[in-house]
Design an enzyme around this catalytic site. Structure first.
Site, PDB file in Angstrom:
ATOM      1  N   CYS A 157       0.830  -1.203   0.000  1.00  0.00           N
ATOM      2  CA  CYS A 157       0.000   0.000   0.000  1.00  0.00           C
ATOM      3  C   CYS A 157       0.867   1.257   0.000  1.00  0.00           C
ATOM      4  O   CYS A 157       1.357   1.687   1.053  1.00  0.00           O
ATOM      5  CB  CYS A 157      -0.943   0.008   1.194  1.00  0.00           C
ATOM      6  SG  CYS A 157      -2.038   1.442   1.189  1.00  0.00           S
ATOM      7  N   CYS A 160      -0.501   4.152   2.065  1.00  0.00           N
ATOM      8  CA  CYS A 160      -0.353   3.967   3.516  1.00  0.00           C
ATOM      9  C   CYS A 160       1.098   4.168   3.951  1.00  0.00           C
ATOM     10  O   CYS A 160       1.358   4.767   4.999  1.00  0.00           O
ATOM     11  CB  CYS A 160      -0.753   2.552   3.926  1.00  0.00           C
ATOM     12  SG  CYS A 160      -2.251   1.937   3.169  1.00  0.00           S
ATOM     13  N   ASP A 161       2.043   3.653   3.179  1.00  0.00           N
ATOM     14  CA  ASP A 161       3.413   3.536   3.675  1.00  0.00           C
ATOM     15  C   ASP A 161       4.434   4.429   2.974  1.00  0.00           C
ATOM     16  O   ASP A 161       5.586   4.502   3.409  1.00  0.00           O
ATOM     17  CB  ASP A 161       3.880   2.066   3.530  1.00  0.00           C
ATOM     18  CG  ASP A 161       3.044   1.121   4.379  1.00  0.00           C
ATOM     19  OD1 ASP A 161       2.497   1.585   5.391  1.00  0.00           O
ATOM     20  OD2 ASP A 161       2.945  -0.062   4.019  1.00  0.00           O
TER      21      ASP A 161
END
Ligand code: NAP
Length: 337
Positions: A157, A160-161
């Site tokens: 992701c 997300c990261d």
């Protein structure tokens, strides 16, 4: 991976219960899936005194169970660990009377406005309404190091990261819109980003592909596919070994991050053939509601969403599902025989 303790036996029906006057073995609401969407649906449904039964799955917690810092879930300015967030959501649902079965639903018998049946192994559970919240799984390429270095450089992701890779060299695997989107996002943090794709042609939409291609620190590496991810002495990702899919030539790329962005598989296998699905397997709902084509069956979270796929959008969708189910139970659910 954290596992939860088996839930205590269900509480007896409350005398103030709104929808069912007599004790009965038919539940008001079964929620299948124990992650952001399912637990949020449970919080709302439990607060509406529906005493939902959550069949949360043996590996409850969904994708965040494999995530370290979550920095984009509102309300946690310092960030929160993915498993901790799941424990909190679950506890919040439990606080208001949700009950849990920590096992996988193995079969369903869904009807249009009928009593719905869900099986967990040999046990059958019946309910006047069901919320499907089985999520989606990121696809993996299945090479050595991919799973082992999850959370230590390899991620599924980018949104997300990506922010954890400031100033680092990274790669993104894939040739579709997910890969372009992740690349554009992660390139804001990375010093250099290579899109590694197994063919020279990209299936991404032209607009997304052009946007990625025109980004100064993004390069295209085709036709290559990762063969192995290799850790450095600190245990974190240091090298990606790539193979040219036409010539077989092998190269090693120094990278601190690798994002696998080759699509997701929705967890709709359980309901296949029983409710309407899109061609890509996601459950069809009547947006903006969470109603499926069957009365009393609602679907939420990543199971219906192939665009946003964020913890917070899944949670929001779970909220909508619980409200839809509550209104359905109030207005048009089948009576209990
Ligand atoms: P996708 O379109 O199916 O693309 C997957 C990509 O991964 C393909 O390029 C595929 O290569 C590659 N791939 C698959 N398996 C692989 C493997 N084992 N090893 C290496 N590469 C592999 O999936 P997606 O990008 O997730 O998009 C899914 C849908 O969501 C699309 O309709 C897309 O438009 C939509 N979407 C839209 C947005 C947006 O508009 N913002 C963002 C994300 C997704 P091949 O091409 O060689 O098969």
């Amino acid at each position: 991976m954290i596992r939860c303790q088996p839930a205590p036996p269900p509480e007896p029906w409350s005398s103030s219960f709104r929808f069912v006057s007599e004790p009965t073995s038919v539940e008001n609401l079964i929620i299948i899936g124990g992650a952001c969407a399912g637990y949020t649906a449970a919080i709302y449904a439990a607060r509406a005194e529906l005493a939902p039964l959550v069949i949360e799955g043996f590996q409850w917690g969904g994708q965040l169970q494999n995530t370290t810092d979550v920095e984009n879930f509102p309300g946690f300015p310092e960030g929160i660990m993915g498993p901790e967030l799941m424990i909190r959501l679950r506890a919040q649902a439990e606080r208001f009377g949700s009950r849990f079965i920590t096992d996988d639903a193995t079969a369903v018998e869904l009807g249009d406005g009928t009593i719905q049946t869900v099986a967990v192994g040999g046990e059958q559970y019946r309910a006047r309404a069901v919320i499907l919240a089985m999520g989606a799984e990121p696809k993996t390429i299945g090479v050595p190091g991919e799973v082992e270095l999850g959370g230590r450089g390899v991620s599924t992701c980018g949104v997300c990261d990506g922010a954890f890779f400031k100033g680092e060299k990274v790669l993104v695997v894939g040739g579709g819109d997910s890969a372009m989107e992740d690349s554009i996002f992660v390139s804001k943090f990375a010093s250099e980003l290579a899109i590694v794709h197994r063919r020279d042609e990209f299936r991404a939409s032209k607009i997304m592909f052009d946007r990625a291609r025109e980004t100064a620190n993004i390069t295209l590496k085709t036709p290559f596919a990762p063969e192995r991810f290799i850790a450095g002495s600190d245990g974190k990702l240091a090298l990606a070994r790539l193979r040219n899919t036409e010539t077989g030539q092998v190269e090693e790329l120094e990278v601190g991050g690798a994002f696998i962005a080759i699509g997701h598989t929705p967890g709709s296998e359980l309901v296949q053939g029983q409710i309407d699905l899109h061609d890509n397997g996601y459950v069809k709902v009547r947006e903006p509601s969470t109603a499926t084509n069957l009365g009393g069956v609602f679907a939420v979270g990543d199971l219906v969403d192939h665009s946003y796929r964020q913890a917070i959008t899944a949670a929001g969708s779970g909220c909508r599902g619980a409200l839809d189910a509550e209104w359905y139970l109030r207005d048009s659910a089948p009576a209990i025989d």
